[in-house]
Design a protein around this motif. Structure first.
Motif, short mmCIF file in Angstrom:
data_model
loop_
_atom_site.label_atom_id
_atom_site.label_comp_id
_atom_site.label_asym_id
_atom_site.label_seq_id
_atom_site.Cartn_x
_atom_site.Cartn_y
_atom_site.Cartn_z
N CYS A 8 19.83 -37.48 -26.65
CA CYS A 8 18.62 -37.38 -26.16
C CYS A 8 18.37 -38.71 -25.08
O CYS A 8 18.61 -39.84 -25.79
CB CYS A 8 17.59 -37.29 -27.15
SG CYS A 8 15.87 -37.07 -26.66
N GLN A 9 17.70 -38.35 -24.18
CA GLN A 9 17.40 -39.73 -23.19
C GLN A 9 15.70 -39.09 -22.84
O GLN A 9 15.63 -37.99 -22.50
CB GLN A 9 18.24 -39.48 -21.77
CG GLN A 9 19.48 -39.99 -22.20
CD GLN A 9 20.39 -40.04 -20.98
OE1 GLN A 9 20.31 -39.29 -20.04
NE2 GLN A 9 21.46 -41.07 -20.95
N SER A 10 15.16 -40.32 -22.66
CA SER A 10 13.63 -40.17 -22.28
C SER A 10 13.65 -40.86 -21.07
O SER A 10 14.05 -42.10 -21.03
CB SER A 10 12.58 -40.48 -23.35
OG SER A 10 12.60 -39.70 -24.61
N TRP A 11 12.78 -40.53 -19.95
CA TRP A 11 12.55 -41.12 -18.63
C TRP A 11 11.33 -40.54 -17.98
O TRP A 11 11.28 -39.18 -18.10
CB TRP A 11 13.87 -41.19 -17.85
CG TRP A 11 14.47 -39.89 -17.73
CD1 TRP A 11 15.33 -39.24 -18.62
CD2 TRP A 11 14.04 -38.71 -16.98
NE1 TRP A 11 15.71 -38.03 -18.40
CE2 TRP A 11 14.89 -37.58 -17.46
CE3 TRP A 11 13.25 -38.71 -16.04
CZ2 TRP A 11 14.85 -36.48 -16.85
CZ3 TRP A 11 13.15 -37.31 -15.38
CH2 TRP A 11 13.99 -36.27 -15.89
N GLY A 12 10.44 -41.45 -17.39
CA GLY A 12 9.44 -40.83 -16.69
C GLY A 12 8.77 -39.75 -17.07
O GLY A 12 8.32 -38.83 -16.29
#
Length: 143
Positions: free
Chosen positions: A113-117
């Motif tokens: 999982c990646q979170s961004w913006g």
């Protein structure tokens, strides 16, 4: 096959009835790619899409990307709720829920999982034997 044909992109509203539609479109694309054993990919894309619909309902549209790359199918499901990170849990013997991410982990060679913006992408990579002819892609979670 051109690189454009090796990627399926879908956008859906966060309603549960849209998840079978995602699986149907992914099934059609896997068939076009010549992938006969589709069970693992369809199970994972269905689980990730269902999780996004259920847990990120207020986060706007959900985006699904399925890419054939170097003997694997990469799945990325993006939603607008970066604070809700997927966490595998142990489901009790009689529990009706709670096994989805364990299924994703079991069927995938890797996932994360990646979170961004203000968005979150949950991705998985699933091996598809006999498809090493695909065009390489930089990252499974890059949108």
């Amino acid at each position: 096959m051109s690189p454009h044909e090796m990627c399926l992109r879908l956008a859906l509203s966060p309603y549960p009835q849209r998840v079978p539609e995602v699986r149907d479109k992914v099934r059609a694309r896997l068939t076009a790619w010549g992938i006969a054993d589709q069970h693992d990919v369809l199970s994972v894309v269905g689980e990730l899409a269902a999780n996004a619909v259920e847990h990120a309902r207020d986060g706007g549209p959900i985006r699904v990307r399925v890419t054939l790359v170097e003997g694997a199918v990469q799945i990325a499901v993006e939603d607008g709720c970066p604070q809700l990170r997927p966490t595998p849990r142990e489901a009790g013997e009689d529990a009706e829920r709670g096994r989805g991410l364990a299924l994703v982990a079991a069927l995938s060679r890797s996932w994360g999982c990646q979170s961004w913006g203000g968005r979150k992408t949950v991705w998985a990579s699933i091996s598809v034997p006999g498809r090493a002819d695909a065009v390489p892609q930089a990252s499974p979670a890059a949108a």
